[in-house]
Write an enzyme that holds these catalytic residues in place. Structure first.
Site, PDB file in Angstrom:
ATOM      1  N   LYS A 276       0.981  -1.135  -0.089  1.00 14.62           N
ATOM      2  CA  LYS A 276      -0.222   0.026   0.037  1.00 14.62           C
ATOM      3  C   LYS A 276       0.882   1.114   0.011  1.00 14.62           C
ATOM      4  O   LYS A 276       1.589   1.562   0.946  1.00 14.62           O
ATOM      5  CB  LYS A 276      -1.131  -0.043   1.241  1.00 14.62           C
ATOM      6  CG  LYS A 276      -1.770   1.343   1.543  1.00 14.62           C
ATOM      7  CD  LYS A 276      -2.595   0.986   2.699  1.00 14.62           C
ATOM      8  CE  LYS A 276      -3.210   2.354   3.085  1.00 14.62           C
ATOM      9  NZ  LYS A 276      -4.165   2.253   4.433  1.00 14.62           N
ATOM     10  N   ASP A 281      -2.777   9.850   4.203  1.00 17.14           N
ATOM     11  CA  ASP A 281      -4.397   9.584   4.504  1.00 17.14           C
ATOM     12  C   ASP A 281      -5.186  10.419   5.259  1.00 17.14           C
ATOM     13  O   ASP A 281      -4.941  10.658   6.509  1.00 17.14           O
ATOM     14  CB  ASP A 281      -4.466   8.120   4.917  1.00 17.14           C
ATOM     15  CG  ASP A 281      -5.910   7.442   5.169  1.00 17.14           C
ATOM     16  OD1 ASP A 281      -6.913   8.052   4.632  1.00 17.14           O
ATOM     17  OD2 ASP A 281      -5.842   6.492   5.875  1.00 17.14           O
ATOM     18  N   LYS A 288     -10.618  12.165   9.074  1.00 13.20           N
ATOM     19  CA  LYS A 288     -10.122  11.756  10.189  1.00 13.20           C
ATOM     20  C   LYS A 288      -9.869  12.833  11.424  1.00 13.20           C
ATOM     21  O   LYS A 288     -10.053  13.855  10.813  1.00 13.20           O
ATOM     22  CB  LYS A 288      -8.744  11.186   9.951  1.00 13.20           C
ATOM     23  CG  LYS A 288      -8.382   9.859   9.327  1.00 13.20           C
ATOM     24  CD  LYS A 288      -6.973   9.342   9.276  1.00 13.20           C
ATOM     25  CE  LYS A 288      -6.666   8.361   8.671  1.00 13.20           C
ATOM     26  NZ  LYS A 288      -7.292   6.930   9.207  1.00 13.20           N
ATOM     27  N   ASP A 299       1.553   6.219   5.807  1.00 16.29           N
ATOM     28  CA  ASP A 299       0.378   5.199   5.261  1.00 16.29           C
ATOM     29  C   ASP A 299       0.834   4.453   4.182  1.00 16.29           C
ATOM     30  O   ASP A 299       0.310   3.814   3.394  1.00 16.29           O
ATOM     31  CB  ASP A 299      -0.769   6.067   5.077  1.00 16.29           C
ATOM     32  CG  ASP A 299      -1.969   4.897   5.177  1.00 16.29           C
ATOM     33  OD1 ASP A 299      -1.821   3.848   5.733  1.00 16.29           O
ATOM     34  OD2 ASP A 299      -3.098   5.361   4.872  1.00 16.29           O
ATOM     35  N   ASP A 358     -12.650   6.250   4.461  1.00 15.51           N
ATOM     36  CA  ASP A 358     -11.071   6.199   5.193  1.00 15.51           C
ATOM     37  C   ASP A 358     -10.780   4.679   5.154  1.00 15.51           C
ATOM     38  O   ASP A 358      -9.731   4.269   5.466  1.00 15.51           O
ATOM     39  CB  ASP A 358     -11.154   6.709   6.587  1.00 15.51           C
ATOM     40  CG  ASP A 358     -10.031   6.650   7.378  1.00 15.51           C
ATOM     41  OD1 ASP A 358      -9.006   6.833   6.757  1.00 15.51           O
ATOM     42  OD2 ASP A 358     -10.152   6.979   8.455  1.00 15.51           O
ATOM     43  N   GLU A 360      -9.664   3.178   2.871  1.00 19.17           N
ATOM     44  CA  GLU A 360      -9.232   3.344   1.265  1.00 19.17           C
ATOM     45  C   GLU A 360      -8.095   2.261   1.018  1.00 19.17           C
ATOM     46  O   GLU A 360      -7.960   2.019  -0.450  1.00 19.17           O
ATOM     47  CB  GLU A 360      -8.723   4.769   1.185  1.00 19.17           C
ATOM     48  CG  GLU A 360      -7.335   4.928   1.463  1.00 19.17           C
ATOM     49  CD  GLU A 360      -6.931   4.958   2.864  1.00 19.17           C
ATOM     50  OE1 GLU A 360      -8.043   4.968   3.858  1.00 19.17           O
ATOM     51  OE2 GLU A 360      -5.660   4.617   3.198  1.00 19.17           O
ATOM     52  N   ARG A 362      -7.684  -0.919   1.145  1.00 17.92           N
ATOM     53  CA  ARG A 362      -8.079  -1.884   0.553  1.00 17.92           C
ATOM     54  C   ARG A 362      -8.793  -1.838  -0.783  1.00 17.92           C
ATOM     55  O   ARG A 362      -8.682  -2.739  -1.672  1.00 17.92           O
ATOM     56  CB  ARG A 362      -9.424  -2.824   1.281  1.00 17.92           C
ATOM     57  CG  ARG A 362     -10.674  -2.008   1.607  1.00 17.92           C
ATOM     58  CD  ARG A 362     -11.288  -2.373   2.797  1.00 17.92           C
ATOM     59  NE  ARG A 362     -10.828  -1.931   4.110  1.00 17.92           N
ATOM     60  CZ  ARG A 362     -11.066  -2.179   5.294  1.00 17.92           C
ATOM     61  NH1 ARG A 362     -12.484  -2.813   5.610  1.00 17.92           N
ATOM     62  NH2 ARG A 362     -10.711  -1.493   6.331  1.00 17.92           N
TER      63      ARG A 362
HETATM   64  N1  BES Z   1      -4.225   4.085   7.352  1.00 17.48           N
HETATM   65  C1  BES Z   1      -5.275   3.866   8.069  1.00 17.48           C
HETATM   66  C2  BES Z   1      -4.914   2.695   9.123  1.00 17.48           C
HETATM   67  C3  BES Z   1      -4.130   3.149  10.166  1.00 17.48           C
HETATM   68  C4  BES Z   1      -4.875   3.545  11.431  1.00 17.48           C
HETATM   69  C5  BES Z   1      -2.930   3.178  10.184  1.00 17.48           C
HETATM   70  C6  BES Z   1      -4.021   3.932  12.318  1.00 17.48           C
HETATM   71  C7  BES Z   1      -2.073   3.387  11.290  1.00 17.48           C
HETATM   72  C8  BES Z   1      -2.427   3.894  12.280  1.00 17.48           C
HETATM   73  C9  BES Z   1      -6.483   3.174   7.208  1.00 17.48           C
HETATM   74  O1  BES Z   1      -6.617   3.585   5.855  1.00 17.48           O
HETATM   75  C10 BES Z   1      -7.826   3.488   8.029  1.00 17.48           C
HETATM   76  O2  BES Z   1      -8.143   4.577   7.905  1.00 17.48           O
HETATM   77  N2  BES Z   1      -8.471   2.285   8.100  1.00 17.48           N
HETATM   78  C11 BES Z   1      -9.924   2.577   9.142  1.00 17.48           C
HETATM   79  C12 BES Z   1     -10.780   1.592   8.402  1.00 17.48           C
HETATM   80  C13 BES Z   1     -12.159   1.622   8.897  1.00 17.48           C
HETATM   81  C14 BES Z   1     -12.637   3.019   8.696  1.00 17.48           C
HETATM   82  C15 BES Z   1     -12.837   0.548   8.701  1.00 17.48           C
HETATM   83  C16 BES Z   1      -9.458   2.297  10.549  1.00 17.48           C
HETATM   84  O3  BES Z   1      -8.750   1.438  10.805  1.00 17.48           O
HETATM   85  O4  BES Z   1      -9.822   3.156  11.321  1.00 17.48           O
HETATM   86 ZN    ZN Z   2      -5.016   4.420   5.111  1.00 18.46          ZN
HETATM   87 MN    MN Z   3      -7.775   5.427   5.841  1.00 13.14          MN
END
Ligand code: BES
Ligand code: ZN
Ligand code: MN
Length: 513
Positions: A276, A281, A288, A299, A358, A360, A362
């Site tokens: 990725k 992000d 966020k 990210d 968010d 994203e 996947r």
């Molecule tokens: N890049 C984030 C995941 C992340 C969170 C990495 C904290 C490092 C620290 C990812 O894109 C994300 O935002 N995931 C969400 C998914 C949810 C909306 C289903 C998450 O984990 O909150």
């Molecule tokens: Zn992300």
């Molecule tokens: Mn995200």
């Protein structure tokens, strides 16, 4: 530190002029630690005074007087801990890696530029480390990883530390020269690859975009002979890569799918790596919270890991083919950005309802996995991503989360991670989790709610790998703020780079079926 400044030297250690001469002492239960005869008198005294027993990170630092037999300005005796016990090979290697990291730390504290290391005598090490190639390699990795610093944006000389890092490291090597050199060469390949991954990650979002991933890969290919390809936005539109394009909609920097290929003609198998490459992000419309959002420059650590692993692959030229794909973009909001509720169509025709913009990562991995598998027909595919916050809740910052459809591949990844000091922990995947991402209006949806967020993210990806043996590494907890160790800096860890390099090095044909 420059790669060519790490060398071996065949000479009596005492006679070498250097800023810092390092010996190691291995802890023995209720006994004097085992060390080189040259420093036995000092170690004996310190041991009898109860000052030193060879425990990990324990130190004796002394200054040989002018007419001493020792020519070095300073001598360091460093405890490694009990490496001679029946230790697991991974743990024993990591003790040496940490010892190497300590060398870098002490060098910084006395501002030593030129450092000479005497390798611990193999017979005192665990059977798992009896091979001097391996133990020299672990030490060398530790020094290089521990010497890492990222100070390029500290402009004022006041703020810049006045120690720029190690200038040269020499390993004293009077026996086993050939294999020790081999071990050090491999350590250089893997440790510098991980340092490059850290550099990429530490670059902020305005200095590391999809264009920078492409430029880096292009240059690496030109330097090493790897194959390079970059799918530009237009091509991805024609190919129907609706996931990565959807994420890219809010951005002014076009998305790119960057590919590096190592495909030797006589290969029988190919490993596909997908990382990725989300260069920032913000969450998109599902924005966020602002506290901590600056960390989302990291990210793209998955992309950095697979790209930098190729750096070592290019140098080591294994029998197995290896391809790395980095789907790269940032995730921004704006009038063109995707909305929650939008339905997109991925490269393989699977439709998806975007519940949360968010989630994203996947979306871009899906297109990369489906296209990569179709195009390269790999024996197996591994993807890595800072994919879910949920993995931090489950495993903290100590294990990378692993989800896979193939037990043999899990074993191989576990072994590679263990040897790298980058442990992984497998989580389950089955129909119950897949149900969580069923959509009323499309084939799937991009979130499965709060429960088991790491697994439902993997369940999403499983729709794009078919029957290909696949392993997914969620590095959200380990890519930065990884377990506190002396050779791991604050910020980006370079995680997964060395795991992938080990996986390729130890790959055996027919490992997964
Ligand atoms: N890049 C984030 C995941 C992340 C969170 C990495 C904290 C490092 C620290 C990812 O894109 C994300 O935002 N995931 C969400 C998914 C949810 C909306 C289903 C998450 O984990 O909150
Ligand atoms: Zn992300
Ligand atoms: Mn995200």
């Amino acid at each position: 530190m420059k790669k060519d400044r790490i060398t071996t030297i065949t000479k009596a250690a005492e006679t070498i002029k250097t800023d810092l001469l390092v010996y190691f002492a291995v802890e023995e239960k209720d006994k004097m630690p085992v060390c080189d005869a040259a420093v036995q008198p000092q170690v004996k005294k310190a041991y009898e005074l109860n000052d030193f027993s060879g425990k990990a990170a324990e130190q004796i630092l002394f200054y040989p007087p002018d007419r001493s037999k020792i020519s070095a300005a300073r001598v360091l005796v460093l405890g490694t801990g009990p490496v001679n016990k029946e230790k697991d090979k991974g743990d024993a290697l990591d003790m040496l890696r940490e010892a190497g990291g300590q060398v870098a730390k002490v060098s910084a504290s006395v501002k030593a530029k030129d450092v000479v290391l005497c390798l611990p005598t193999p017979k005192h090490l665990s059977p798992a480390l009896a091979d001097p190639e391996v133990s020299a390699g672990a030490l060398a990795e530790g020094v290089i990883l521990g010497d890492y610093r990222f100070e390029k944006y500290k402009e004022s000389t006041k703020k810049k530390t006045d120690y720029p890092g190690l200038g040269a490291i020499k390993f004293v090597c009077n026996d086993n020269l050939k294999i020790i050199r081999q071990g050090i060469e491999k350590a250089k390949n893997s440790a510098f690859a991980a340092c490059t991954a850290r550099d990429m990650a530490n670059e902020p979002g305005n200095h590391w975009t999809s264009a920078d991933f492409a430029a880096y890969a292009k240059q690496l290919a030109a330097d090493t002979g790897l194959g390079y390809r970059c799918l530009e936005k237009k091509e991805m539109e024609q190919m129907g890569m609706g996931g990565i394009l959807a994420v890219n909609q809010g951005s002014y920097v076009p998305a790119r799918m960057v590919v590096l290929e190592y495909l030797p003609e006589d290969r029988t198998e190919t490993i596909l790596l997908v990382g990725k490459g989300l260069t920032f992000d913000s969450g998109g419309i599902s924005i966020k919270p602002s506290a901590g959002m600056e960390d989302m420059k990291y990210d793209m650590c998955g992309g950095a890991a697979v790209m930098c692993a190729m750096q070592a692959v290019a140098l080591e030229k294994p029998d197995v083919g290896v391809v790395a794909i980095v789907p790269a973009t940032d995730n921004m909001s704006g009038s063109k950005a995707i909305h929650p509720g939008d339905i997109i169509t991925h490269y393989n025709g699977v439709t998806s309802e975007v519940i949360n913009t968010d989630a994203e990562g996947r979306l871009l991995l899906a297109d990369a996995l489906a296209w990569g598998i179709e195009n390269f027909k790999p024996t197996c595919v591994l993807d890595t991503a800072t994919l879910t916050g949920a993995v931090i809740i489950g495993l903290g910052h100590h294990y990378t989360g692993l989800v896979s459809n193939n037990d043999a591949l899990v074993k191989a990844v576990e072994a590679a991670g263990n040897l790298a000091g980058e442990p992984v922990w497998r989580l389950p995947l089955n129909k119950n989790y897949e149900k969580q991402i069923e959509s009323k209006v499309a084939d799937i949806k991009n979130t499965g709610g709060k429960p088991a967020g790491t697994i439902t993210a993997a369940a999403y990806l499983s729709n794009f790998v078919g029957k290909t043996p696949w392993a997914h590494l969620d590095i959200a907890g380990t890519a930065w703020d990884f377990t506190k160790k002396v050779y791991i800096p604050k910020g980006a860890s370079g995680i997964a780079t060395r795991t992938f390099i080990n996986l390729v090095r130890n790959w055996k044909t027919d490992k997964v079926k």
